[in-house]
Scaffold this motif. Structure first.
Motif, short mmCIF file in Angstrom:
data_model
loop_
_atom_site.label_atom_id
_atom_site.label_comp_id
_atom_site.label_asym_id
_atom_site.label_seq_id
_atom_site.Cartn_x
_atom_site.Cartn_y
_atom_site.Cartn_z
N GLY A 1 -2.19 -1.39 -2.96
CA GLY A 1 -0.83 -1.61 -3.46
C GLY A 1 -0.07 -0.30 -3.39
O GLY A 1 -0.66 0.77 -3.19
N SER B 1 0.85 -1.20 0.00
CA SER B 1 0.00 0.00 0.00
C SER B 1 0.88 1.24 0.00
O SER B 1 2.10 1.15 0.24
CB SER B 1 -0.91 0.03 1.24
OG SER B 1 -0.14 0.23 2.40
N GLY B 2 0.24 2.39 -0.21
CA GLY B 2 0.97 3.65 -0.10
C GLY B 2 1.41 3.89 1.33
O GLY B 2 2.48 4.44 1.58
N THR B 3 0.58 3.47 2.27
CA THR B 3 0.92 3.63 3.69
C THR B 3 2.17 2.81 4.02
O THR B 3 3.07 3.29 4.72
CB THR B 3 -0.26 3.15 4.58
OG1 THR B 3 -1.45 3.82 4.14
CG2 THR B 3 -0.02 3.42 6.04
N LYS C 1 -7.20 5.61 -7.30
CA LYS C 1 -6.07 6.41 -7.80
C LYS C 1 -5.99 6.42 -9.34
O LYS C 1 -6.69 5.64 -10.00
CB LYS C 1 -4.74 5.87 -7.25
CG LYS C 1 -4.67 5.86 -5.73
CD LYS C 1 -4.83 7.22 -5.11
CE LYS C 1 -4.55 7.18 -3.62
NZ LYS C 1 -5.15 8.28 -2.87
N ASP D 1 5.48 12.41 -1.29
CA ASP D 1 4.25 11.62 -1.25
C ASP D 1 3.53 11.85 -2.59
O ASP D 1 2.89 12.88 -2.81
CB ASP D 1 3.38 12.06 -0.07
CG ASP D 1 2.11 11.22 0.06
OD1 ASP D 1 1.67 10.66 -0.97
OD2 ASP D 1 1.55 11.13 1.17
N THR E 1 -3.91 16.61 3.65
CA THR E 1 -3.47 15.38 2.99
C THR E 1 -4.22 14.23 3.62
O THR E 1 -4.98 14.42 4.58
CB THR E 1 -1.94 15.18 3.16
OG1 THR E 1 -1.55 13.95 2.53
CG2 THR E 1 -1.52 15.10 4.62
N PHE E 2 -4.02 13.02 3.08
CA PHE E 2 -4.57 11.84 3.74
C PHE E 2 -3.70 11.56 4.97
O PHE E 2 -2.47 11.73 4.93
CB PHE E 2 -4.56 10.66 2.77
CG PHE E 2 -5.18 9.43 3.36
CD1 PHE E 2 -6.50 9.43 3.78
CD2 PHE E 2 -4.45 8.26 3.50
CE1 PHE E 2 -7.07 8.30 4.35
CE2 PHE E 2 -5.01 7.12 4.05
CZ PHE E 2 -6.32 7.14 4.48
N ALA F 1 -2.35 9.16 6.31
CA ALA F 1 -1.22 8.23 6.25
C ALA F 1 0.11 8.91 5.94
O ALA F 1 1.17 8.32 6.14
CB ALA F 1 -1.48 7.15 5.20
N THR F 2 0.07 10.16 5.48
CA THR F 2 1.34 10.88 5.30
C THR F 2 2.02 11.04 6.65
O THR F 2 3.24 10.98 6.76
CB THR F 2 1.08 12.28 4.68
OG1 THR F 2 0.25 12.15 3.53
CG2 THR F 2 2.37 12.98 4.31
N PHE G 1 -4.26 2.46 -4.41
CA PHE G 1 -5.61 2.36 -3.84
C PHE G 1 -6.61 2.47 -5.00
O PHE G 1 -6.34 3.17 -5.98
CB PHE G 1 -5.77 3.53 -2.85
CG PHE G 1 -7.10 3.63 -2.20
CD1 PHE G 1 -7.42 2.83 -1.12
CD2 PHE G 1 -8.05 4.54 -2.67
CE1 PHE G 1 -8.67 2.93 -0.52
CE2 PHE G 1 -9.29 4.64 -2.06
CZ PHE G 1 -9.61 3.84 -0.99
N CYS H 1 1.26 9.78 -3.78
CA CYS H 1 0.13 8.84 -3.79
C CYS H 1 -1.03 9.33 -4.64
O CYS H 1 -1.86 8.54 -5.08
CB CYS H 1 -0.33 8.57 -2.36
SG CYS H 1 0.85 7.56 -1.46
N GLN H 2 -1.10 10.65 -4.90
CA GLN H 2 -2.17 11.16 -5.76
C GLN H 2 -1.62 11.71 -7.07
O GLN H 2 -2.32 12.43 -7.77
CB GLN H 2 -2.92 12.29 -5.02
CG GLN H 2 -3.52 11.84 -3.70
CD GLN H 2 -4.46 12.86 -3.09
OE1 GLN H 2 -4.72 13.92 -3.65
NE2 GLN H 2 -5.00 12.54 -1.92
C1 LIG Z 1 -1.66 11.67 -0.18
C2 LIG Z 1 -1.79 10.23 0.24
N1 LIG Z 1 -0.85 9.69 1.03
C3 LIG Z 1 -0.91 8.40 1.42
C4 LIG Z 1 -1.94 7.58 1.00
C5 LIG Z 1 -1.98 6.16 1.50
O1 LIG Z 1 -2.05 5.24 0.47
P1 LIG Z 1 -2.80 3.82 0.69
O2 LIG Z 1 -4.26 4.10 0.77
O3 LIG Z 1 -2.45 3.04 -0.55
O4 LIG Z 1 -2.25 3.21 1.91
C6 LIG Z 1 -2.93 8.10 0.15
C7 LIG Z 1 -4.01 7.27 -0.39
O5 LIG Z 1 -5.04 7.02 0.06
C8 LIG Z 1 -2.88 9.47 -0.22
O6 LIG Z 1 -3.80 10.01 -1.01
#
Ligand SMILES: Cc1ncc(COP(=O)(O)O)c(C=O)c1O
Length: 365
Positions: A190, A55-57, A182, A153, A81-82, A84-85, A179, A155-156
């Motif tokens: 992933g 995953s991105g996380t 995306k 990051d 941001t999400f 998980a950053t 995700f 992820c987007q």
């Molecule tokens: C900016 C950002 N960072 C981190 C993530 C984490 O990615 P994931 O959902 O694949 O764990 C996301 C996605 O949701 C994201 O948009």
């Protein structure tokens, strides 16, 4: 009337055949599809290494581990941001230092980053939010001067460009998410890490698989963050379409911009002259967001809010780090932002339905 969703998963015969082939092969992890996906992604971004993860996380967690984030370190992140950053930092007992955003790009405010650097700052995390790249040059300059790492990051922002360079290779390590919503996905969760640093690349390859060099020899600290063969097959096929999809996204953005341009009460997205935005979402700002969303719900058109609660205002952040200082722009925009469907799979009929819905709403205001 069928609902128009925010995103649609792309599926073709190659994906179906490839997935079935993997299932029948019994070879589910660490196989040829992952190797192929990593090589293709590496070539696409232009990095020396690309390492598939779950995953991105997971990618963010590993990136922080790799640059040796430790107890008491400060890491500068945007709050818009999400979550998980920022949250992986807590596992290393490090502290996120939240910064405000630029009101036009929604990306981190570089001047504020500079103001918040202290001797404890170990890393800066530019988030290319909504697919718009952060202004990287001033960040790189200050990071080099003060020996601070940069984790991008992305992820987007698959395929987004900063001064004609793909995002991901501008800092020390870049992280991507696949995700399902995306710009490209793997049919589930992933992620991918990219880097030009040989030491990081070689170590990250081990860390995502228990830190092992061979089956029973574990040389580094790691966990299981592997990306499996089924996901790699899907990712491989989707990557072939990524550029075409970004162009389509950009066309839809122009289509929406033209509709909204005549309504001064709506703030539409903008793109800096040095940027090629990959438009993960199409986000506008509107005063009476709730009634706009209700109107769209009635018309069976999905909307999204990325994100309604800024990270520095999340209960878990308060619990871990105490009350955080106010971030003016971030806190102002969170009540106004709303995103519209932006899938390259949207057809003309669906786009026209959205156009009619926008015009009806705006003309009734
Ligand atoms: C900016 C950002 N960072 C981190 C993530 C984490 O990615 P994931 O959902 O694949 O764990 C996301 C996605 O949701 C994201 O948009």
């Amino acid at each position: 009337m069928l609902e128009i969703k925010l995103n649609k998963m792309f599926l073709n015969q190659n994906i179906k055949n490839g997935v079935l082939e993997v299932l029948e092969s019994g070879n589910y992890i660490k196989g040829p599809n992952l190797r192929h996906f990593e090589e293709s992604f590496r070539d696409y971004v232009g990095s020396k290494y690309a390492i598939g993860v779950s995953s991105g996380t997971a990618a963010l967690f590993l990136a922080y581990q790799e640059i040796n984030i430790n107890r008491g370190d400060e890491v500068i992140v945007p709050s818009h941001t999400f979550i998980a950053t920022a949250t992986p930092l807590a596992y290393f007992q490090a502290k996120p230092v939240f910064v405000d955003i630029d009101p036009t790009t929604y990306c981190m405010d570089i001047e504020e980053v500079k103001r918040k650097i202290t001797p404890k700052t170990k890393c800066i995390v530019p988030v290319h939010i909504y697919g718009h790249p952060v202004d990287m040059d001033p960040l790189i300059e200050i990071a080099e001067e003060k020996n601070i790492k940069i984790i991008e990051d992305c992820c987007q922002a698959h395929g987004a460009e900063y001064k004609e360079k793909k995002v991901g290779i501008l800092g020390d390590i870049g992280v991507f998410s696949f995700f399902p919503s995306k710009n490209m996905t793997v049919g589930g969760d992933g992620g991918m890490l990219v880097t030009n640093n040989e030491n990081y690349g070689e170590e990250l390859k081990l860390r995502r698989d228990h830190g092992r060099k061979s089956k029973y020899e574990n040389n580094l600290l790691g966990l299981n963050f592997r990306l499996n063969e089924i996901q790699a097959v899907i990712g491989n096929e989707q990557l072939l379409y990524l550029d075409e999809w970004i162009e389509k996204r950009r066309e839809i953005v122009n289509f929406y911009n033209e509709i909204f341009e005549k309504f001064i009460k709506v703030k539409i997205p903008s793109e800096k002259e040095w940027a090629k935005c990959s438009y993960y979402v199409y986000t506008i700002q509107i005063e009476n967001r709730r009634s706009f969303i209700e109107h769209f719900n009635k018309e069976k058109i999905a909307t999204g809010i990325y994100y309604p609660i800024p990270v520095h205002r999340q209960p878990i952040i308060k619990e871990l780090y105490g009350m955080q200082p106010k971030l003016e722009v971030t806190e102002e925009i969170v009540d106004k932002i709303v995103s519209l469907p932006l899938s390259p799979q949207l057809n003309n009929e669906e786009l026209n339905r959205i156009k009619v819905a926008i015009n009806e709403y705006m003309e009734d205001l």
